[in-house]
Each structure stands twice: as C-alpha cells, then as structure tokens.
Design a protein around this motif. Sequence first.
Motif, PDB file in Angstrom:
ATOM      1  N   GLU A  76       0.829  -1.197   0.000  1.00 27.21           N
ATOM      2  CA  GLU A  76       0.000   0.000   0.000  1.00 27.21           C
ATOM      3  C   GLU A  76       0.867   1.252   0.000  1.00 27.21           C
ATOM      4  OE1 GLU A  76      -2.128  -2.981   2.848  1.00 27.21           O
ATOM      5  OE2 GLU A  76      -0.075  -2.290   2.454  1.00 27.21           O
ATOM      6  N   ARG A 107      -9.653  -1.083   7.108  1.00 21.78           N
ATOM      7  CA  ARG A 107      -8.896  -0.130   7.903  1.00 21.78           C
ATOM      8  C   ARG A 107      -8.982  -0.442   9.387  1.00 21.78           C
ATOM      9  NH1 ARG A 107     -12.535   5.449   7.398  1.00 21.78           N
ATOM     10  NH2 ARG A 107     -14.286   4.757   8.737  1.00 21.78           N
ATOM     11  N   TYR A 115      -4.728   1.852   6.681  1.00 28.10           N
ATOM     12  CA  TYR A 115      -5.533   1.275   5.618  1.00 28.10           C
ATOM     13  C   TYR A 115      -4.789   0.120   4.966  1.00 28.10           C
ATOM     14  CZ  TYR A 115      -8.843   5.103   5.992  1.00 28.10           C
ATOM     15  OH  TYR A 115      -9.797   5.979   6.452  1.00 28.10           O
ATOM     16  N   TYR A 116      -5.461  -1.002   4.884  1.00 30.91           N
ATOM     17  CA  TYR A 116      -4.882  -2.207   4.326  1.00 30.91           C
ATOM     18  C   TYR A 116      -5.611  -2.645   3.066  1.00 30.91           C
ATOM     19  CZ  TYR A 116      -3.146  -2.831   9.137  1.00 30.91           C
ATOM     20  OH  TYR A 116      -2.556  -2.670  10.364  1.00 30.91           O
ATOM     21  N   TRP A 123      -2.625  -9.881   3.269  1.00 37.28           N
ATOM     22  CA  TRP A 123      -2.793  -8.462   3.565  1.00 37.28           C
ATOM     23  C   TRP A 123      -1.484  -7.732   3.343  1.00 37.28           C
ATOM     24  CZ3 TRP A 123      -7.067  -6.510   6.899  1.00 37.28           C
ATOM     25  CH2 TRP A 123      -8.046  -7.499   7.148  1.00 37.28           C
ATOM     26  N   GLY A 148      -0.048  -2.060   5.222  1.00 32.30           N
ATOM     27  CA  GLY A 148      -0.881  -0.915   5.516  1.00 32.30           C
ATOM     28  C   GLY A 148      -0.203   0.415   5.265  1.00 32.30           C
TER      29      GLY A 148
END
Length: 120
Positions: free
Chosen positions: A6, A38, A94-95, A110, A113
């Motif tokens: 991200e 998030r 935020y992921y 994931w 972030g």
Amino acid sequence: QVQLVESGGGLVQPGGSLRLSCVASGFTFSSYWMYWVRQAPGKGLEWLSTIIPGGSITYSAESAKGRFTISKDNTKNTLYLQMNSLNSEDTAVYYCAKDLGYDGWSMDYWGKGTLVTVSS
C-alpha cells in the motif's frame, strides 16, 4: 509469493482527499476479489470496500459510501481507494487484501498498511 504494498497515506486536513494505491504481485490480480480494510487507533478492523476481479462491481460499507471509491487497474496490478471529504474518524491504517479465492469473502493475504491521519 503474494505481495501487497500500500501507498498514498499521509497527513491530510479535514475535508481533504487522498488516493491510496496497492500494488499486487505473486498472483493473478485480475482473477481475485480485492478489499480495503482499515483499523483506527485502538479500534478493530473495519471492512471498507470490495471489488470483483474485473472491476465492474463494487461493494462498500456505510462508512465509505458516497466518499470512498474503490477501483483497480488490471494492467498495472494495482488497487486504488479514492477518499474524499475526509474527517478525523477516517484516521486509520488502511490495508489492502486479496481474497482466498474459494467461497468468497475470505482475505488470505494483507499488505502492511498505509497510515492516513486526518487532522488540522
């Protein structure tokens, strides 16, 4: 080797906008559902939005509807989240995440972030 990275977070004033990006690798990006989730400081995970592999259909949480827009560019293996009208409640990490690819709505990988801080 699945990798999600991200970027785009930072400090923004209330009412401002940011566009987050998530560059994906290690899997066929165009074949998987993708998600934005998030986590606000001291809070649990909150699902924000989902986009289907082709990008033509999206789903969003009530907290994101009307302000946040999820999109993707399959040619660049990149997921986006356009965020407008930000307020302090949007301060969070935020992921992006990919779907497991089986039976839907399961996130198996994931990113680390990106932090969004909304403050004057």
